[in-house]
Design a protein around this motif. Structure first.
Motif, PDB file in Angstrom:
ATOM      1  N   HIS A  54      -1.546  30.768  50.773  1.00 35.66           N
ATOM      2  CA  HIS A  54      -1.087  31.252  49.466  1.00 35.66           C
ATOM      3  C   HIS A  54      -1.150  32.769  49.367  1.00 35.66           C
ATOM      4  N   LEU A  55      -0.110  33.346  48.788  1.00 37.00           N
ATOM      5  CA  LEU A  55      -0.047  34.775  48.509  1.00 37.00           C
ATOM      6  C   LEU A  55      -0.220  34.971  47.006  1.00 37.00           C
ATOM      7  N   HIS A  56      -1.220  35.784  46.633  1.00 31.50           N
ATOM      8  CA  HIS A  56      -1.480  36.077  45.217  1.00 31.50           C
ATOM      9  C   HIS A  56      -1.136  37.546  44.982  1.00 31.50           C
ATOM     10  N   ARG A  57      -0.040  37.817  44.293  1.00 31.17           N
ATOM     11  CA  ARG A  57       0.396  39.199  44.048  1.00 31.17           C
ATOM     12  C   ARG A  57       0.018  39.627  42.636  1.00 31.17           C
ATOM     13  N   VAL A  58      -0.644  40.787  42.553  1.00 27.17           N
ATOM     14  CA  VAL A  58      -1.064  41.307  41.255  1.00 27.17           C
ATOM     15  C   VAL A  58       0.166  41.750  40.454  1.00 27.17           C
ATOM     16  N   ASP A  59       0.336  41.183  39.257  1.00 27.60           N
ATOM     17  CA  ASP A  59       1.474  41.515  38.389  1.00 27.60           C
ATOM     18  C   ASP A  59       0.946  41.744  36.970  1.00 27.60           C
ATOM     19  N   ARG A  60       0.290  42.881  36.777  1.00 23.96           N
ATOM     20  CA  ARG A  60      -0.269  43.185  35.458  1.00 23.96           C
ATOM     21  C   ARG A  60       0.831  43.448  34.424  1.00 23.96           C
ATOM     22  N   GLU A  61       1.957  43.999  34.875  1.00 23.44           N
ATOM     23  CA  GLU A  61       3.039  44.285  33.935  1.00 23.44           C
ATOM     24  C   GLU A  61       3.571  42.992  33.325  1.00 23.44           C
ATOM     25  N   GLY A  62       3.807  42.002  34.173  1.00 25.72           N
ATOM     26  CA  GLY A  62       4.277  40.718  33.659  1.00 25.72           C
ATOM     27  C   GLY A  62       3.225  40.055  32.783  1.00 25.72           C
ATOM     28  N   TYR A  63       1.952  40.176  33.190  1.00 29.02           N
ATOM     29  CA  TYR A  63       0.858  39.598  32.408  1.00 29.02           C
ATOM     30  C   TYR A  63       0.751  40.276  31.044  1.00 29.02           C
ATOM     31  N   ALA A  64       0.938  41.604  31.011  1.00 24.32           N
ATOM     32  CA  ALA A  64       0.832  42.345  29.745  1.00 24.32           C
ATOM     33  C   ALA A  64       1.879  41.879  28.745  1.00 24.32           C
ATOM     34  N   VAL A  65       3.085  41.597  29.243  1.00 21.90           N
ATOM     35  CA  VAL A  65       4.162  41.121  28.360  1.00 21.90           C
ATOM     36  C   VAL A  65       3.785  39.772  27.752  1.00 21.90           C
ATOM     37  N   ILE A  66       3.265  38.874  28.600  1.00 24.93           N
ATOM     38  CA  ILE A  66       2.894  37.537  28.123  1.00 24.93           C
ATOM     39  C   ILE A  66       1.743  37.623  27.123  1.00 24.93           C
ATOM     40  N   LYS A  67       0.729  38.446  27.463  1.00 24.44           N
ATOM     41  CA  LYS A  67      -0.420  38.555  26.567  1.00 24.44           C
ATOM     42  C   LYS A  67      -0.025  39.164  25.234  1.00 24.44           C
ATOM     43  N   GLN A  68       0.865  40.168  25.255  1.00 23.10           N
ATOM     44  CA  GLN A  68       1.318  40.782  24.010  1.00 23.10           C
ATOM     45  C   GLN A  68       2.034  39.769  23.132  1.00 23.10           C
ATOM     46  N   ARG A  69       2.777  38.887  23.768  1.00 23.42           N
ATOM     47  CA  ARG A  69       3.488  37.861  22.998  1.00 23.42           C
ATOM     48  C   ARG A  69       2.505  36.949  22.264  1.00 23.42           C
ATOM     49  N   PHE A  70       1.434  36.550  22.951  1.00 20.92           N
ATOM     50  CA  PHE A  70       0.429  35.702  22.305  1.00 20.92           C
ATOM     51  C   PHE A  70      -0.308  36.459  21.197  1.00 20.92           C
ATOM     52  N   GLU A  71      -0.594  37.733  21.417  1.00 24.86           N
ATOM     53  CA  GLU A  71      -1.278  38.523  20.391  1.00 24.86           C
ATOM     54  C   GLU A  71      -0.400  38.679  19.154  1.00 24.86           C
ATOM     55  N   ASN A  72       0.905  38.836  19.366  1.00 23.68           N
ATOM     56  CA  ASN A  72       1.828  38.920  18.223  1.00 23.68           C
ATOM     57  C   ASN A  72       1.855  37.601  17.447  1.00 23.68           C
ATOM     58  N   GLN A  73       1.821  36.491  18.193  1.00 21.09           N
ATOM     59  CA  GLN A  73       1.798  35.182  17.538  1.00 21.09           C
ATOM     60  C   GLN A  73       0.526  34.998  16.722  1.00 21.09           C
ATOM     61  N   ARG A  74      -0.611  35.452  17.290  1.00 14.30           N
ATOM     62  CA  ARG A  74      -1.878  35.345  16.562  1.00 14.30           C
ATOM     63  C   ARG A  74      -1.840  36.182  15.287  1.00 14.30           C
ATOM     64  N   ALA A  75      -1.274  37.397  15.394  1.00 16.46           N
ATOM     65  CA  ALA A  75      -1.207  38.271  14.229  1.00 16.46           C
ATOM     66  C   ALA A  75      -0.341  37.653  13.133  1.00 16.46           C
ATOM     67  N   ARG A  76       0.802  37.059  13.527  1.00 21.75           N
ATOM     68  CA  ARG A  76       1.674  36.432  12.535  1.00 21.75           C
ATOM     69  C   ARG A  76       0.986  35.240  11.874  1.00 21.75           C
ATOM     70  N   SER A  77       0.229  34.469  12.686  1.00 23.09           N
ATOM     71  CA  SER A  77      -0.474  33.311  12.130  1.00 23.09           C
ATOM     72  C   SER A  77      -1.555  33.749  11.157  1.00 23.09           C
ATOM     73  N   ALA A  78      -2.254  34.862  11.492  1.00 20.20           N
ATOM     74  CA  ALA A  78      -3.304  35.371  10.604  1.00 20.20           C
ATOM     75  C   ALA A  78      -2.721  35.841   9.289  1.00 20.20           C
ATOM     76  N   ARG A  79      -1.570  36.529   9.341  1.00 19.05           N
ATOM     77  CA  ARG A  79      -0.933  37.005   8.108  1.00 19.05           C
ATOM     78  C   ARG A  79      -0.461  35.825   7.255  1.00 19.05           C
ATOM     79  N   ALA A  80       0.058  34.817   7.924  1.00 24.45           N
ATOM     80  CA  ALA A  80       0.562  33.656   7.186  1.00 24.45           C
ATOM     81  C   ALA A  80      -0.565  32.905   6.491  1.00 24.45           C
ATOM     82  N   SER A  81      -1.738  32.839   7.132  1.00 24.26           N
ATOM     83  CA  SER A  81      -2.865  32.110   6.551  1.00 24.26           C
ATOM     84  C   SER A  81      -3.451  32.823   5.350  1.00 24.26           C
ATOM     85  N   ARG A  82      -3.248  34.160   5.250  1.00 24.26           N
ATOM     86  CA  ARG A  82      -3.787  34.933   4.121  1.00 24.26           C
ATOM     87  C   ARG A  82      -2.886  34.848   2.874  1.00 24.26           C
ATOM     88  N   ARG A  83      -1.680  34.357   3.067  1.00 25.63           N
ATOM     89  CA  ARG A  83      -0.756  34.267   1.924  1.00 25.63           C
ATOM     90  C   ARG A  83      -1.110  33.112   1.008  1.00 25.63           C
TER      91      ARG A  83
END
Length: 228
Positions: free
Chosen positions: A199-228
């Motif tokens: 197995h070859l494991h290639r470090v791809d932090r750029e791709g990981y950062a995009v995915i993590k940012q997407r989840f953080e945005n989802q969490r932020a939207r869920s938090a705002r929605a719960s406060r309404r």
């Protein structure tokens, strides 16, 4: 006997009677000048690796045979053909840094440097040469690898190959890797006659950062929605 003496003369030329006379041409050096620009011929490469391996292993053969079956102290090695496949798959070159964790006697390090002129370093923790598998204790060390670095292992150190990154596992160390599975053929390793996978494991932090940012945005939207 005459033929043997001639061969020895090629390896150990006779000294000239005049110590100040120009040195005679060295046959071996002249042969090297005719090597292709691509590097050391494969037959010569394999001969150097085998000679180095035998001289390193020979004096310690008895120690290497004293191990507990199926334990982490079993000594095995990758064959030169398999090592060449890994070097090609990872695109190792003269400016690369190659690190072998569980390097044994260093035969893979020698081959990597001979084939590519890269810098090679090995780590071996056992009192006698052994192969150490990648494990959970090593995984955090890979966080410091630079972007695009490649880790090669026989077993993947991710929970599942090409697993979908979810909110539950997005913070796992292995999420920074793109993992690729490659086959190796029969005769590639010393501990078995059959083929297998590595197995070859290639470090791809750029791709990981995009995915993590997407989840953080989802969490932020869920938090705002719960406060309404």
């Amino acid at each position: 006997m005459q033929n043997i003496n001639q061969l020895l003369t090629l390896k150990y030329p006779l000294l000239p009677s005049d110590p100040f006379a120009p040195a005679p041409p060295n046959v071996l050096i002249e042969v090297i000048k005719n090597w292709p620009s691509s590097g050391i011929p494969n037959r010569v490469l394999v001969r150097i690796i085998n000679e180095t391996y035998q001289r390193s292993i020979g004096p310690h053969a008895l120690k290497l045979n004293r191990y507990e079956a199926f334990s982490s102290e079993v000594y095995d090695k990758l064959m030169p053909s398999f090592t060449s496949n890994i070097i090609e798959a990872t695109r190792l070159h003269k400016d690369s840094l190659f690190m072998d964790l569980g390097c044994g006697v260093g035969n893979v390090l020698v081959q990597a440097s001979l084939e590519t002129c890269c810098r090679s370093y090995g780590i071996e923790v056992m009192p006698t040469p052994t192969e150490q598998s990648l494990n959970e204790a090593l995984r955090p060390r890979f966080l410091d690898l630079k972007e695009g670095a490649i880790v090669v292992s026989l077993k993947p150190f991710v929970s599942s190959l090409n697993a979908r990154v979810t909110e539950r596992n997005v913070d796992d160390i292995s999420a920074i890797f793109d993992v690729f599975e490659r086959p190796y053929r029969s005769g590639s390793v010393s501990w078995g006659s059959g083929g297998g996978l590595y197995h070859l494991h290639r470090v791809d932090r750029e791709g990981y950062a995009v995915i993590k940012q997407r989840f953080e945005n989802q969490r932020a939207r869920s938090a705002r929605a719960s406060r309404r």
